[in-house]
Design a protein around this motif. Structure first.
Motif, PDB file in Angstrom:
ATOM      1  N   THR A  83       0.841  -1.202   0.000  1.00 33.79           N
ATOM      2  CA  THR A  83       0.000   0.000   0.000  1.00 33.79           C
ATOM      3  C   THR A  83       0.875   1.250   0.000  1.00 33.79           C
ATOM      4  OG1 THR A  83      -1.665  -1.187   1.320  1.00 33.79           O
ATOM      5  CG2 THR A  83      -1.909   1.191   1.165  1.00 33.79           C
ATOM      6  N   THR A  84       1.993   1.199   0.689  1.00 32.91           N
ATOM      7  CA  THR A  84       2.830   2.386   0.871  1.00 32.91           C
ATOM      8  C   THR A  84       4.150   2.330   0.112  1.00 32.91           C
ATOM      9  OG1 THR A  84       3.855   1.454   2.853  1.00 32.91           O
ATOM     10  CG2 THR A  84       1.851   2.768   3.169  1.00 32.91           C
ATOM     11  N   SER A  85       4.301   1.415  -0.826  1.00 27.02           N
ATOM     12  CA  SER A  85       5.608   1.228  -1.479  1.00 27.02           C
ATOM     13  C   SER A  85       5.921   2.239  -2.566  1.00 27.02           C
ATOM     14  CB  SER A  85       5.719  -0.192  -2.049  1.00 27.02           C
ATOM     15  OG  SER A  85       4.761  -0.373  -3.069  1.00 27.02           O
ATOM     16  N   ALA A  86       4.925   2.930  -3.105  1.00 24.62           N
ATOM     17  CA  ALA A  86       5.159   3.906  -4.175  1.00 24.62           C
ATOM     18  C   ALA A  86       4.844   5.308  -3.660  1.00 24.62           C
ATOM     19  CB  ALA A  86       4.296   3.586  -5.388  1.00 24.62           C
ATOM     20  N   ILE A  87       5.795   6.218  -3.795  1.00 19.67           N
ATOM     21  CA  ILE A  87       5.634   7.599  -3.336  1.00 19.67           C
ATOM     22  C   ILE A  87       4.645   8.323  -4.242  1.00 19.67           C
ATOM     23  CG2 ILE A  87       6.821   9.796  -2.971  1.00 19.67           C
ATOM     24  CD1 ILE A  87       9.379   8.087  -2.613  1.00 19.67           C
ATOM     25  N   GLY A  88       3.754   9.091  -3.629  1.00 11.86           N
ATOM     26  CA  GLY A  88       2.794   9.886  -4.394  1.00 11.86           C
ATOM     27  C   GLY A  88       1.378   9.644  -3.910  1.00 11.86           C
ATOM     28  N   TYR A  89       0.435   9.836  -4.820  1.00 12.15           N
ATOM     29  CA  TYR A  89      -0.983   9.757  -4.474  1.00 12.15           C
ATOM     30  C   TYR A  89      -1.560   8.409  -4.886  1.00 12.15           C
ATOM     31  CZ  TYR A  89      -0.506  14.724  -3.694  1.00 12.15           C
ATOM     32  OH  TYR A  89      -0.097  15.937  -3.224  1.00 12.15           O
ATOM     33  N   ARG A 112      -1.775   9.878   0.554  1.00  8.69           N
ATOM     34  CA  ARG A 112      -0.589  10.589   0.070  1.00  8.69           C
ATOM     35  C   ARG A 112       0.606   9.931   0.745  1.00  8.69           C
ATOM     36  NH1 ARG A 112      -0.895  16.786   0.537  1.00  8.69           N
ATOM     37  NH2 ARG A 112      -1.234  16.204   2.694  1.00  8.69           N
ATOM     38  N   ILE A 113       1.415   9.243  -0.042  1.00  4.37           N
ATOM     39  CA  ILE A 113       2.565   8.507   0.486  1.00  4.37           C
ATOM     40  C   ILE A 113       3.796   9.395   0.366  1.00  4.37           C
ATOM     41  CG2 ILE A 113       3.912   6.382   0.371  1.00  4.37           C
ATOM     42  CD1 ILE A 113       0.843   5.987   0.891  1.00  4.37           C
ATOM     43  N   ALA A 114       4.371   9.737   1.518  1.00  6.74           N
ATOM     44  CA  ALA A 114       5.579  10.567   1.558  1.00  6.74           C
ATOM     45  C   ALA A 114       6.794   9.671   1.773  1.00  6.74           C
ATOM     46  CB  ALA A 114       5.470  11.583   2.688  1.00  6.74           C
ATOM     47  N   ASP A 115       7.913  10.070   1.220  1.00 10.35           N
ATOM     48  CA  ASP A 115       9.135   9.277   1.344  1.00 10.35           C
ATOM     49  C   ASP A 115       9.761   9.457   2.721  1.00 10.35           C
ATOM     50  OD1 ASP A 115      11.094   7.527   0.624  1.00 10.35           O
ATOM     51  OD2 ASP A 115      12.059   8.838  -0.838  1.00 10.35           O
ATOM     52  N   THR A 116      10.384   8.398   3.202  1.00  9.26           N
ATOM     53  CA  THR A 116      11.167   8.475   4.439  1.00  9.26           C
ATOM     54  C   THR A 116      12.569   8.953   4.078  1.00  9.26           C
ATOM     55  OG1 THR A 116      11.801   6.162   4.175  1.00  9.26           O
ATOM     56  CG2 THR A 116       9.878   6.619   5.555  1.00  9.26           C
ATOM     57  N   LEU A 117      13.352   9.295   5.091  1.00  4.97           N
ATOM     58  CA  LEU A 117      14.717   9.733   4.819  1.00  4.97           C
ATOM     59  C   LEU A 117      15.524   8.638   4.141  1.00  4.97           C
ATOM     60  CD1 LEU A 117      15.479  11.699   8.101  1.00  4.97           C
ATOM     61  CD2 LEU A 117      14.881  12.597   5.837  1.00  4.97           C
ATOM     62  N   TYR A 118      15.353   7.409   4.611  1.00  4.42           N
ATOM     63  CA  TYR A 118      15.958   6.236   3.983  1.00  4.42           C
ATOM     64  C   TYR A 118      15.226   5.010   4.501  1.00  4.42           C
ATOM     65  CZ  TYR A 118      18.377   5.641   8.427  1.00  4.42           C
ATOM     66  OH  TYR A 118      18.660   5.482   9.761  1.00  4.42           O
ATOM     67  N   SER A 119      15.400   3.887   3.836  1.00  6.16           N
ATOM     68  CA  SER A 119      14.702   2.669   4.226  1.00  6.16           C
ATOM     69  C   SER A 119      15.705   1.572   4.528  1.00  6.16           C
ATOM     70  CB  SER A 119      13.777   2.213   3.100  1.00  6.16           C
ATOM     71  OG  SER A 119      13.246   0.944   3.412  1.00  6.16           O
ATOM     72  N   ASP A 120      15.479   0.869   5.644  1.00  5.76           N
ATOM     73  CA  ASP A 120      16.318  -0.272   5.979  1.00  5.76           C
ATOM     74  C   ASP A 120      16.003  -1.473   5.102  1.00  5.76           C
ATOM     75  OD1 ASP A 120      17.475   1.209   7.989  1.00  5.76           O
ATOM     76  OD2 ASP A 120      16.108   0.446   9.529  1.00  5.76           O
ATOM     77  N   ASP A 121      14.782  -1.535   4.577  1.00 10.64           N
ATOM     78  CA  ASP A 121      14.333  -2.700   3.831  1.00 10.64           C
ATOM     79  C   ASP A 121      13.513  -2.233   2.636  1.00 10.64           C
ATOM     80  OD1 ASP A 121      12.130  -5.507   4.591  1.00 10.64           O
ATOM     81  OD2 ASP A 121      13.623  -5.242   3.029  1.00 10.64           O
ATOM     82  N   GLN A 122      14.156  -2.118   1.492  1.00  8.51           N
ATOM     83  CA  GLN A 122      13.467  -1.636   0.302  1.00  8.51           C
ATOM     84  C   GLN A 122      12.414  -2.649  -0.150  1.00  8.51           C
ATOM     85  OE1 GLN A 122      13.883   1.286  -1.312  1.00  8.51           O
ATOM     86  NE2 GLN A 122      15.404   1.991   0.140  1.00  8.51           N
ATOM     87  N   VAL A 123      11.177  -2.184  -0.354  1.00 10.01           N
ATOM     88  CA  VAL A 123      10.100  -3.001  -0.897  1.00 10.01           C
ATOM     89  C   VAL A 123       9.809  -2.478  -2.293  1.00 10.01           C
ATOM     90  CG1 VAL A 123       7.685  -3.682  -0.650  1.00 10.01           C
ATOM     91  CG2 VAL A 123       9.112  -3.372   1.383  1.00 10.01           C
ATOM     92  N   GLU A 124       9.932  -3.350  -3.292  1.00 11.07           N
ATOM     93  CA  GLU A 124       9.682  -2.950  -4.667  1.00 11.07           C
ATOM     94  C   GLU A 124       8.179  -2.931  -4.921  1.00 11.07           C
ATOM     95  OE1 GLU A 124      10.577  -4.699  -9.052  1.00 11.07           O
ATOM     96  OE2 GLU A 124      12.168  -4.842  -7.557  1.00 11.07           O
ATOM     97  N   SER A 125       7.685  -1.868  -5.524  1.00  9.04           N
ATOM     98  CA  SER A 125       6.264  -1.740  -5.793  1.00  9.04           C
ATOM     99  C   SER A 125       5.830  -2.743  -6.855  1.00  9.04           C
ATOM    100  CB  SER A 125       5.951  -0.318  -6.267  1.00  9.04           C
ATOM    101  OG  SER A 125       4.574  -0.181  -6.494  1.00  9.04           O
ATOM    102  N   GLN A 126       4.698  -3.418  -6.598  1.00 16.76           N
ATOM    103  CA  GLN A 126       4.142  -4.386  -7.548  1.00 16.76           C
ATOM    104  C   GLN A 126       2.656  -4.558  -7.266  1.00 16.76           C
ATOM    105  OE1 GLN A 126       6.538  -7.795  -6.610  1.00 16.76           O
ATOM    106  NE2 GLN A 126       5.203  -8.467  -4.996  1.00 16.76           N
TER     107      GLN A 126
END
Length: 166
Positions: A83-89, A112-126
């Motif tokens: 649900t939150t893996s892609a930044i934007g609306y 509205r999904i806002a980006d974090t400063l960095y991610s410990d565990d990248q989840v690829e949007s699908q």
């Protein structure tokens, strides 16, 4: 960690997007949205046997089709990592289904999904289809026996817990 619940009221008589919720990228499992549907000035009554699905299109055009819980005439959606893996609306709606396959869809709302400063565990949007995956899993855990005696055909379905239905 305690969970966080957004409480959202949607008027079924209005079709325009009615609310926007801010969520941080990769926040999941401890965030949920509780929807109360309104029929004008009165609460919309969700009848017994209804199921609810969260449907959404993410900014990267991948889609979500995930089960919700119905609790005390409210619909509850547990936010997933997809649900939150892609930044934007993220454009969203809730669809209710009853046992007779009647359908009613809520007005839209936006995450509205806002980006974090960095991610410990990248989840690829699908794309994600948890409702379909769970339904297929449920069917795969059934044992179906068909027997015919004279003009009578009997279909017995045995569930994983051992209960039977004919």
């Amino acid at each position: 960690m305690n969970s966080f619940t957004y409480n959202v009221v949607l008027d079924m008589h209005k079709s325009a997007s009615q609310t926007m919720l801010d969520v941080m990228r990769y926040d999941n499992t401890k965030r949920r949205i509780r929807f109360t549907l309104m029929d004008g000035d009165h609460a919309y009554t969700i009848t017994d046997g209804c199921s609810a699905v969260f449907r959404a299109v993410k900014p990267d055009d991948s889609i979500l089709y995930n089960d919700c819980d119905i609790d005390d005439n409210s619909i509850v959606y547990e936010i997933t990592s997809q649900t939150t893996s892609a930044i934007g609306y993220v454009e969203c709606e809730i669809t209710l289904y009853d046992n007779d396959l009647h359908v009613i869809t809520s007005p839209r709302f936006t995450l509205r999904i806002a980006d974090t400063l960095y991610s410990d565990d990248q989840v690829e949007s699908q794309d994600e289809f948890t409702a379909l995956t769970e339904a297929i899993s449920a069917v795969n855990n059934l044992d179906v026996d068909v027997s015919k005696e004279g003009d009578t055909t009997t279909v017995t379905v045995t569930h994983q817990d051992g209960s039977e239905s004919s």
